[in-house]
Design an enzyme around this catalytic site. Structure first.
Site, PDB file in Angstrom:
ATOM      1  N   ASP A 111      -8.100   4.187  -2.565  1.00  0.00           N
ATOM      2  CA  ASP A 111      -7.346   3.901  -1.348  1.00  0.00           C
ATOM      3  C   ASP A 111      -8.347   3.929  -0.210  1.00  0.00           C
ATOM      4  O   ASP A 111      -9.244   4.790  -0.176  1.00  0.00           O
ATOM      5  CB  ASP A 111      -6.241   4.929  -1.113  1.00  0.00           C
ATOM      6  CG  ASP A 111      -5.282   4.475  -0.015  1.00  0.00           C
ATOM      7  OD1 ASP A 111      -4.847   3.307  -0.058  1.00  0.00           O
ATOM      8  OD2 ASP A 111      -4.965   5.275   0.874  1.00  0.00           O
ATOM      9  N   SER A 112      -8.241   2.986   0.694  1.00  0.00           N
ATOM     10  CA  SER A 112      -9.249   2.888   1.739  1.00  0.00           C
ATOM     11  C   SER A 112      -8.651   2.352   3.022  1.00  0.00           C
ATOM     12  O   SER A 112      -7.535   1.818   3.040  1.00  0.00           O
ATOM     13  CB  SER A 112     -10.402   1.983   1.283  1.00  0.00           C
ATOM     14  OG  SER A 112      -9.929   0.685   0.976  1.00  0.00           O
ATOM     15  N   TYR A 127     -10.250  -5.869   8.686  1.00  0.00           N
ATOM     16  CA  TYR A 127     -10.927  -5.582   9.943  1.00  0.00           C
ATOM     17  C   TYR A 127     -12.396  -5.989   9.933  1.00  0.00           C
ATOM     18  O   TYR A 127     -13.122  -5.698  10.894  1.00  0.00           O
ATOM     19  CB  TYR A 127     -10.811  -4.082  10.254  1.00  0.00           C
ATOM     20  CG  TYR A 127      -9.395  -3.598  10.406  1.00  0.00           C
ATOM     21  CD1 TYR A 127      -8.712  -3.737  11.610  1.00  0.00           C
ATOM     22  CD2 TYR A 127      -8.725  -3.011   9.332  1.00  0.00           C
ATOM     23  CE1 TYR A 127      -7.395  -3.293  11.750  1.00  0.00           C
ATOM     24  CE2 TYR A 127      -7.414  -2.573   9.459  1.00  0.00           C
ATOM     25  CZ  TYR A 127      -6.758  -2.710  10.663  1.00  0.00           C
ATOM     26  OH  TYR A 127      -5.459  -2.277  10.804  1.00  0.00           O
TER      27      TYR A 127
END
Length: 200
Positions: A68-69, A153
């Site tokens: 998970d990041s 992003y």
């Protein structure tokens, strides 16, 4: 030796396979049918990675790896954090997420735009053994998008060591220095040791 990576993301799967090397067969969630959506309701990247790995073990009976990041911006007290993918609401949309981030940082000076990508990796065995590794990549949030590669992003995340945004690096370079690559590399020896032990 087999391991299942708790993802349906083909790009992530390919990256993981290349890091693991020969001798280990890596499956993904797409290799299994009727697997219910996993609810990631943890309070941290580590908790969410463990949730995904535990649920995958239950369903497959195999050693499971999950990550998970997300992005953590210091000026925003660590936001968007675990909510990175849906920062601007449902459904997830990269442009809206980036626009919201830029709006929140409008007028904030460069030295206060520090941020990092963080990735937690969980390895869980059917016997209940659990291991965690983490990788981070430090940088700054740009005032406007730069570059056309990558996702999320990446166009806003400036990586000082290479004087480029993540979206300007190209996939190969990004994957060699990213938070996910660092977490996967840290976990690689753990995964191999776990699989070797299970052969005995």
């Amino acid at each position: 030796m087999k391991v299942v990576l708790a993802t349906g993301n083909q790009a992530k799967l390919i990256e993981f396979i290349s890091l693991m090397g020969d001798g280990i067969e890596v499956l993904s969630l797409k290799d299994f049918s009727n697997l219910s959506d996993i609810i990631e309701d943890g309070d941290s990247f580590k908790e969410n990675a463990l949730i995904k790995a535990r649920e995958t073990v239950k369903y497959t009976g195999m050693v499971a790896v999950a990550d998970d990041s997300g992005l953590e911006v210091d000026f925003l007290a660590g936001a968007p954090g675990i909510y990175s993918a849906r920062f601007a609401g449902e459904p997830s949309d990269d442009k809206r997420n980036n626009d919201k981030l830029l709006s929140l940082l409008h007028g904030v000076p460069w030295e206060k735009r520090t941020a990092r990508f963080t990735c937690a990796l969980a390895v869980v065995t059917p016997e209940g053994e659990e291991y965690l590794t983490e990788g981070t990549c430090e940088g700054y949030i740009l005032g406007e998008p730069q570059g056309s590669e990558g996702f999320g992003y990446d166009p806003l995340f400036y990586y000082p060591a290479l004087d480029k945004s993540f979206a300007e690096l190209g996939v190969e370079i990004k994957n060699s220095i990213s938070h996910r690559a660092r977490a996967f590399l840290a976990g690689r020896d753990v995964i191999k040791a776990v699989l070797e032990k299970r052969k005995c």
